[in-house]
Design a protein around this motif. Structure first.
Motif, PDB file in Angstrom:
ATOM      1  N   ARG A 131      19.311  30.844  14.650  1.00 12.55           N
ATOM      2  CA  ARG A 131      19.507  31.953  14.326  1.00 12.55           C
ATOM      3  C   ARG A 131      21.078  32.122  14.339  1.00 12.55           C
ATOM      4  NH1 ARG A 131      16.524  34.283  17.816  1.00 12.55           N
ATOM      5  NH2 ARG A 131      14.929  34.799  16.180  1.00 12.55           N
ATOM      6  N   TRP A 132      21.561  31.387  15.463  1.00  9.56           N
ATOM      7  CA  TRP A 132      23.182  31.755  15.615  1.00  9.56           C
ATOM      8  C   TRP A 132      23.934  31.119  14.483  1.00  9.56           C
ATOM      9  CZ3 TRP A 132      25.509  35.826  17.513  1.00  9.56           C
ATOM     10  CH2 TRP A 132      24.646  36.609  18.392  1.00  9.56           C
ATOM     11  N   LYS A 133      23.250  29.757  14.344  1.00  8.35           N
ATOM     12  CA  LYS A 133      23.941  28.967  13.279  1.00  8.35           C
ATOM     13  C   LYS A 133      24.044  29.702  11.681  1.00  8.35           C
ATOM     14  CE  LYS A 133      21.619  25.570  11.264  1.00  8.35           C
ATOM     15  NZ  LYS A 133      20.807  24.210  10.859  1.00  8.35           N
ATOM     16  N   ARG A 134      23.076  30.681  11.639  1.00  6.69           N
ATOM     17  CA  ARG A 134      22.930  31.292  10.427  1.00  6.69           C
ATOM     18  C   ARG A 134      23.908  32.442  10.338  1.00  6.69           C
ATOM     19  NH1 ARG A 134      18.411  33.705   9.844  1.00  6.69           N
ATOM     20  NH2 ARG A 134      17.237  32.793  11.931  1.00  6.69           N
ATOM     21  N   ILE A 135      23.901  32.901  11.325  1.00  9.69           N
ATOM     22  CA  ILE A 135      24.790  34.299  11.796  1.00  9.69           C
ATOM     23  C   ILE A 135      26.289  33.495  11.424  1.00  9.69           C
ATOM     24  CG2 ILE A 135      25.796  35.861  13.318  1.00  9.69           C
ATOM     25  CD1 ILE A 135      22.949  35.936  14.468  1.00  9.69           C
ATOM     26  N   TYR A 136      26.652  32.449  11.987  1.00 10.31           N
ATOM     27  CA  TYR A 136      28.074  32.055  11.867  1.00 10.31           C
ATOM     28  C   TYR A 136      28.215  31.123  10.816  1.00 10.31           C
ATOM     29  CZ  TYR A 136      28.826  33.962  16.747  1.00 10.31           C
ATOM     30  OH  TYR A 136      28.896  34.889  17.824  1.00 10.31           O
ATOM     31  N   SER A 137      27.799  31.672   9.757  1.00 13.51           N
ATOM     32  CA  SER A 137      27.978  30.771   8.425  1.00 13.51           C
ATOM     33  C   SER A 137      28.063  31.736   7.146  1.00 13.51           C
ATOM     34  CB  SER A 137      26.812  29.760   8.360  1.00 13.51           C
ATOM     35  OG  SER A 137      25.329  30.598   7.996  1.00 13.51           O
ATOM     36  N   ASP A 138      27.732  31.174   6.019  1.00 14.74           N
ATOM     37  CA  ASP A 138      27.880  32.152   4.956  1.00 14.74           C
ATOM     38  C   ASP A 138      26.344  32.607   4.442  1.00 14.74           C
ATOM     39  OD1 ASP A 138      30.560  32.127   4.701  1.00 14.74           O
ATOM     40  OD2 ASP A 138      30.839  30.269   3.580  1.00 14.74           O
ATOM     41  N   SER A 139      25.392  32.119   5.311  1.00 12.18           N
ATOM     42  CA  SER A 139      24.023  32.217   4.790  1.00 12.18           C
ATOM     43  C   SER A 139      23.638  33.577   4.552  1.00 12.18           C
ATOM     44  CB  SER A 139      23.063  31.462   5.925  1.00 12.18           C
ATOM     45  OG  SER A 139      21.738  31.957   5.540  1.00 12.18           O
ATOM     46  N   GLU A 140      22.803  33.753   3.495  1.00 12.72           N
ATOM     47  CA  GLU A 140      22.399  35.241   3.213  1.00 12.72           C
ATOM     48  C   GLU A 140      20.938  35.343   3.876  1.00 12.72           C
ATOM     49  OE1 GLU A 140      23.741  37.453   1.099  1.00 12.72           O
ATOM     50  OE2 GLU A 140      25.523  36.188   1.076  1.00 12.72           O
ATOM     51  N   ASP A 141      20.591  34.547   4.543  1.00 12.65           N
ATOM     52  CA  ASP A 141      19.194  34.724   5.371  1.00 12.65           C
ATOM     53  C   ASP A 141      19.500  35.341   6.818  1.00 12.65           C
ATOM     54  OD1 ASP A 141      16.726  34.625   5.973  1.00 12.65           O
ATOM     55  OD2 ASP A 141      16.840  32.408   6.455  1.00 12.65           O
ATOM     56  N   ARG A 192      28.136  39.043  12.726  1.00 16.21           N
ATOM     57  CA  ARG A 192      29.131  37.997  12.039  1.00 16.21           C
ATOM     58  C   ARG A 192      30.229  38.834  11.610  1.00 16.21           C
ATOM     59  NH1 ARG A 192      26.700  36.143   6.455  1.00 16.21           N
ATOM     60  NH2 ARG A 192      25.470  34.849   7.605  1.00 16.21           N
ATOM     61  N   ILE A 193      30.222  40.067  11.140  1.00 12.42           N
ATOM     62  CA  ILE A 193      31.374  40.534  10.871  1.00 12.42           C
ATOM     63  C   ILE A 193      32.339  40.657  11.961  1.00 12.42           C
ATOM     64  CG2 ILE A 193      32.377  42.687  10.055  1.00 12.42           C
ATOM     65  CD1 ILE A 193      29.964  42.871   8.025  1.00 12.42           C
ATOM     66  N   GLY A 194      31.874  41.515  13.003  1.00 17.92           N
ATOM     67  CA  GLY A 194      32.423  41.451  14.274  1.00 17.92           C
ATOM     68  C   GLY A 194      33.019  40.510  14.884  1.00 17.92           C
ATOM     69  N   ALA A 232      23.246  21.147  20.807  1.00 20.72           N
ATOM     70  CA  ALA A 232      22.968  21.612  19.667  1.00 20.72           C
ATOM     71  C   ALA A 232      24.072  22.006  18.893  1.00 20.72           C
ATOM     72  CB  ALA A 232      21.720  22.247  19.397  1.00 20.72           C
ATOM     73  N   MET A 233      24.756  23.141  19.604  1.00 21.22           N
ATOM     74  CA  MET A 233      25.894  23.683  19.096  1.00 21.22           C
ATOM     75  C   MET A 233      27.163  22.784  18.853  1.00 21.22           C
ATOM     76  SD  MET A 233      25.117  26.963  18.240  1.00 21.22           S
ATOM     77  CE  MET A 233      24.402  28.513  18.603  1.00 21.22           C
ATOM     78  N   VAL A 234      27.246  22.032  19.738  1.00 19.15           N
ATOM     79  CA  VAL A 234      28.414  21.086  19.561  1.00 19.15           C
ATOM     80  C   VAL A 234      28.197  20.205  18.335  1.00 19.15           C
ATOM     81  CG1 VAL A 234      29.558  19.259  20.930  1.00 19.15           C
ATOM     82  CG2 VAL A 234      28.795  21.214  22.127  1.00 19.15           C
ATOM     83  N   GLN A 235      26.913  19.717  18.237  1.00 25.92           N
ATOM     84  CA  GLN A 235      26.497  18.690  17.334  1.00 25.92           C
ATOM     85  C   GLN A 235      26.704  19.366  15.888  1.00 25.92           C
ATOM     86  OE1 GLN A 235      22.714  17.471  17.994  1.00 25.92           O
ATOM     87  NE2 GLN A 235      23.119  16.262  19.701  1.00 25.92           N
ATOM     88  N   GLU A 236      26.516  20.751  15.755  1.00 27.23           N
ATOM     89  CA  GLU A 236      26.784  21.453  14.587  1.00 27.23           C
ATOM     90  C   GLU A 236      28.185  21.562  14.318  1.00 27.23           C
ATOM     91  OE1 GLU A 236      25.932  23.714  11.062  1.00 27.23           O
ATOM     92  OE2 GLU A 236      25.025  21.892  12.148  1.00 27.23           O
ATOM     93  N   ALA A 237      28.808  21.852  15.508  1.00 32.23           N
ATOM     94  CA  ALA A 237      30.353  22.066  15.101  1.00 32.23           C
ATOM     95  C   ALA A 237      30.883  20.671  14.651  1.00 32.23           C
ATOM     96  CB  ALA A 237      30.952  22.472  16.547  1.00 32.23           C
ATOM     97  N   GLU A 238      30.560  19.558  15.206  1.00 32.79           N
ATOM     98  CA  GLU A 238      31.048  18.350  14.831  1.00 32.79           C
ATOM     99  C   GLU A 238      30.754  18.195  13.382  1.00 32.79           C
ATOM    100  OE1 GLU A 238      31.068  14.793  17.905  1.00 32.79           O
ATOM    101  OE2 GLU A 238      29.390  15.968  18.347  1.00 32.79           O
ATOM    102  N   ARG A 239      29.464  18.273  13.095  1.00 27.36           N
ATOM    103  CA  ARG A 239      29.071  18.310  11.623  1.00 27.36           C
ATOM    104  C   ARG A 239      29.995  18.991  10.813  1.00 27.36           C
ATOM    105  NH1 ARG A 239      26.644  20.552   7.558  1.00 27.36           N
ATOM    106  NH2 ARG A 239      26.504  22.520   8.568  1.00 27.36           N
ATOM    107  N   ARG A 240      30.243  20.277  10.977  1.00 31.63           N
ATOM    108  CA  ARG A 240      31.022  20.989  10.285  1.00 31.63           C
ATOM    109  C   ARG A 240      32.597  20.832  10.270  1.00 31.63           C
ATOM    110  NH1 ARG A 240      29.203  27.710  10.898  1.00 31.63           N
ATOM    111  NH2 ARG A 240      26.865  27.035  10.915  1.00 31.63           N
ATOM    112  N   ALA A 241      33.045  20.197  11.225  1.00 31.71           N
ATOM    113  CA  ALA A 241      34.511  19.458  11.400  1.00 31.71           C
ATOM    114  C   ALA A 241      34.374  18.142  10.537  1.00 31.71           C
ATOM    115  CB  ALA A 241      34.766  19.093  12.567  1.00 31.71           C
TER     116      ALA A 241
END
Length: 234
Positions: free
Chosen positions: A25-35, A44-46, A99-108
């Protein structure tokens, strides 16, 4: 339940949430996903407003290349990655959720961040150690009641040489009402406990560690309210 045990239980609940149901859920919020639904889009905006404020303040302070940063509660890298792209000298990015850290590493890796510029760590805030020019903690204290949040501010301040920047949901009668209404909607998979904090308590906690507030901002969108404060060692 004793306060310490209650805090530990809540932290375990938050960790579990952000590594299971909440992660996607939060991975999608903090991304450009339309889902995302309307509430998630407004969060996301805030959150982006808060991140943008911090980046502007840091650039106005200047000398990013010579400074070290700690992004405590980095999530998927919403602040860490643009800060690295601005040329920050070094960044320690941590989050309670592996899981969040791994996603941050992937995005980096995707954004081509210079190797070694960011060090990632899965850790709770209480276990963080080290000394940094600037310590930043955004939108994390919503998971902490007032007393533990104030203690955490003191701990993070002890790691900061010059600057401390934090954000939190401020206590107001309106937000207290909205929170009460929100609790009428069941479903532990939808959210975790959310706390609003009294600003004077946060400021007092920073003052005990030798910091004074220099700048404030209130960022809001429907379903998102965040008080942002930049402290300097006085």
């Amino acid at each position: 339940m004793p306060t310490a045990a209650k805090t530990a239980a809540e932290k375990a609940e938050v960790k579990t949430y952000f590594e299971t149901t909440g992660f996607d859920r939060w991975k999608r919020i903090y991304s450009d996903s339309e889902d995302v639904n309307k509430v998630q889009r407004n969060i996301r905006i805030g959150h982006q407003k808060t991140v943008d404020n911090v980046l502007v303040w840091l650039q106005e302070q200047g000398n990013l290349q010579q400074r070290s940063f700690c992004d405590a509660g980095c999530g998927v890298g919403s602040l860490t990655l643009p800060l690295a792209q601005l040329g920050a000298g070094s960044i320690s990015a941590s989050d309670l959720s592996a899981a969040m850290v791994q996603e941050a590493e992937r995005r980096a890796a995707e954004t081509g961040v210079k190797p070694g510029q960011i060090s990632f760590l899965a850790s709770d805030l209480e276990s963080l150690r080290g000394r940094y020019d600037t310590v930043i903690c955004l939108d994390v204290f919503i998971h902490y009641p007032q007393a533990p949040a104030e203690e955490m501010v003191r701990h993070l301040a002890s790691m900061a040489e010059r600057h401390l920047i934090v954000s939190f949901a401020p206590y107001t009668p309106l937000l207290a009402l909205l929170k009460g209404i929100g609790q009428l909607f069941p479903g532990p998979s939808k959210t975790t406990r959310a706390y609003t904090l009294r600003e004077d308590g946060i400021v007092a906690a920073a003052a005990k560690a030798g910091f004074k507030p220099m700048r404030r901002s209130l960022n809001k969108a429907p379903f998102y309210f965040s008080r942002l404060i930049a402290f300097e060692r006085g």
